[in-house]
Scaffold this active site. Structure first.
Site, PDB file in Angstrom:
ATOM      1  N   ASN A 189     -12.635  10.190  -1.726  1.00  0.00           N
ATOM      2  CA  ASN A 189     -13.102   9.360  -2.838  1.00  0.00           C
ATOM      3  C   ASN A 189     -13.200   7.918  -2.355  1.00  0.00           C
ATOM      4  O   ASN A 189     -12.304   7.413  -1.685  1.00  0.00           O
ATOM      5  CB  ASN A 189     -12.136   9.467  -4.013  1.00  0.00           C
ATOM      6  CG  ASN A 189     -12.148  10.846  -4.649  1.00  0.00           C
ATOM      7  OD1 ASN A 189     -13.208  11.450  -4.788  1.00  0.00           O
ATOM      8  ND2 ASN A 189     -10.979  11.354  -5.013  1.00  0.00           N
ATOM      9  N   CYS A 228       0.853  -1.194   0.000  1.00  0.00           N
ATOM     10  CA  CYS A 228       0.000   0.000   0.000  1.00  0.00           C
ATOM     11  C   CYS A 228       0.889   1.244   0.000  1.00  0.00           C
ATOM     12  O   CYS A 228       1.737   1.415   0.875  1.00  0.00           O
ATOM     13  CB  CYS A 228      -0.902  -0.013   1.231  1.00  0.00           C
ATOM     14  SG  CYS A 228      -1.794   1.530   1.468  1.00  0.00           S
ATOM     15  N   HIS A 261      -8.339   8.091   2.926  1.00  0.00           N
ATOM     16  CA  HIS A 261      -7.690   9.402   3.034  1.00  0.00           C
ATOM     17  C   HIS A 261      -8.709  10.494   2.790  1.00  0.00           C
ATOM     18  O   HIS A 261      -9.684  10.305   2.055  1.00  0.00           O
ATOM     19  CB  HIS A 261      -6.513   9.530   2.064  1.00  0.00           C
ATOM     20  CG  HIS A 261      -6.826   9.228   0.632  1.00  0.00           C
ATOM     21  ND1 HIS A 261      -6.957   7.949   0.155  1.00  0.00           N
ATOM     22  CD2 HIS A 261      -7.032  10.040  -0.442  1.00  0.00           C
ATOM     23  CE1 HIS A 261      -7.224   7.976  -1.138  1.00  0.00           C
ATOM     24  NE2 HIS A 261      -7.291   9.242  -1.524  1.00  0.00           N
ATOM     25  N   GLY A 309     -13.246   7.452  -8.506  1.00  0.00           N
ATOM     26  CA  GLY A 309     -11.868   7.656  -8.944  1.00  0.00           C
ATOM     27  C   GLY A 309     -10.837   7.460  -7.852  1.00  0.00           C
ATOM     28  O   GLY A 309      -9.740   8.017  -7.930  1.00  0.00           O
ATOM     29  N   ASP A 365      -0.251  16.663  -1.246  1.00  0.00           N
ATOM     30  CA  ASP A 365      -0.532  15.854  -2.428  1.00  0.00           C
ATOM     31  C   ASP A 365       0.527  16.148  -3.493  1.00  0.00           C
ATOM     32  O   ASP A 365       0.888  17.307  -3.731  1.00  0.00           O
ATOM     33  CB  ASP A 365      -1.937  16.156  -2.964  1.00  0.00           C
ATOM     34  CG  ASP A 365      -2.422  15.086  -3.927  1.00  0.00           C
ATOM     35  OD1 ASP A 365      -3.367  14.355  -3.575  1.00  0.00           O
ATOM     36  OD2 ASP A 365      -1.844  14.970  -5.041  1.00  0.00           O
TER      37      ASP A 365
HETATM   38  P1  AMP Z   1      -7.560   9.420  -4.679  1.00  0.00           P
HETATM   39  O1  AMP Z   1      -7.609   9.596  -6.179  1.00  0.00           O
HETATM   40  O2  AMP Z   1      -8.694  10.049  -3.945  1.00  0.00           O
HETATM   41  O3  AMP Z   1      -7.327   7.976  -4.301  1.00  0.00           O
HETATM   42  O4  AMP Z   1      -6.308  10.261  -4.187  1.00  0.00           O
HETATM   43  C1  AMP Z   1      -5.004   9.793  -4.223  1.00  0.00           C
HETATM   44  C2  AMP Z   1      -4.124  11.007  -4.215  1.00  0.00           C
HETATM   45  O5  AMP Z   1      -2.807  10.596  -3.883  1.00  0.00           O
HETATM   46  C3  AMP Z   1      -4.029  11.741  -5.553  1.00  0.00           C
HETATM   47  O6  AMP Z   1      -4.525  13.072  -5.387  1.00  0.00           O
HETATM   48  C4  AMP Z   1      -2.544  11.700  -5.883  1.00  0.00           C
HETATM   49  O7  AMP Z   1      -2.084  12.890  -6.479  1.00  0.00           O
HETATM   50  C5  AMP Z   1      -1.920  11.473  -4.528  1.00  0.00           C
HETATM   51  N1  AMP Z   1      -0.623  10.815  -4.538  1.00  0.00           N
HETATM   52  C6  AMP Z   1      -0.256   9.707  -5.236  1.00  0.00           C
HETATM   53  N2  AMP Z   1       1.022   9.372  -4.963  1.00  0.00           N
HETATM   54  C7  AMP Z   1       1.470  10.294  -4.056  1.00  0.00           C
HETATM   55  C8  AMP Z   1       2.712  10.500  -3.380  1.00  0.00           C
HETATM   56  N3  AMP Z   1       3.774   9.687  -3.565  1.00  0.00           N
HETATM   57  N4  AMP Z   1       2.815  11.552  -2.537  1.00  0.00           N
HETATM   58  C9  AMP Z   1       1.764  12.384  -2.355  1.00  0.00           C
HETATM   59  N5  AMP Z   1       0.573  12.241  -2.944  1.00  0.00           N
HETATM   60  C10 AMP Z   1       0.419  11.220  -3.796  1.00  0.00           C
HETATM   61 ZN    ZN Z   2      -2.328   1.308   3.643  1.00  0.00          ZN
END
Ligand code: AMP
Ligand code: ZN
Length: 113
Positions: free
Chosen positions: A86, A4, A99, A92, A30
């Site tokens: 989400n 994860c 989170h 999405g 983010d």
């Molecule tokens: P979701 O689409 O709601 O699952 O949000 C996942 C979020 O994680 C997205 O907004 C991505 O830009 C963010 N994300 C993915 N990888 C990383 C990372 N390594 N560091 C910070 N944010 C991330």
């Molecule tokens: Zn986890």
């Protein structure tokens, strides 16, 4: 959980820009911000999404929302902000670790979807 992304970030195995942490919660910026302030607030406990919340683990979600309020104060989001979680493929959700997005720092769009 071993595979994860957010568990790895919490463990420090993948770098992140930390903005807040306590015994239950970790929060970081983010990597692909969709607003001037875009922060992710995650429970240290691996929970897949809101859909996996029960009376046995919902305290972790409450701790996240308490942290949201504290972080918003810390970040000076006095004009307001949006909190988004989400849940599942139709929304999405790309990372299957619960989170809460904090989005703010500007007047956000009126539509949520
Ligand atoms: P979701 O689409 O709601 O699952 O949000 C996942 C979020 O994680 C997205 O907004 C991505 O830009 C963010 N994300 C993915 N990888 C990383 C990372 N390594 N560091 C910070 N944010 C991330
Ligand atoms: Zn986890």
């Amino acid at each position: 959980m071993t595979d994860c992304l957010f568990c790895k970030i919490i463990a420090g195995e993948i770098p992140s820009t930390k903005v807040y942490e306590n015994e239950s919660v970790y929060a970081f910026r983010d990597i692909n911000p969709q607003a001037p302030t875009h922060i992710l607030v995650v429970p240290r406990e691996h929970i897949g999404s809101v859909a996996e919340l029960t009376s046995a683990n919902s305290a972790a979600a409450a701790k996240c929302l308490e942290a949201v309020a504290e972080i918003a104060r810390q970040e000076g989001l006095t004009g307001g902000y949006r909190v988004v979680s989400n849940c599942g493929d139709d929304a999405g959700q790309t990372v299957k670790h619960l989170h809460f997005h904090i989005l703010g720092g500007e007047r956000l769009g009126d539509r949520m979807a």
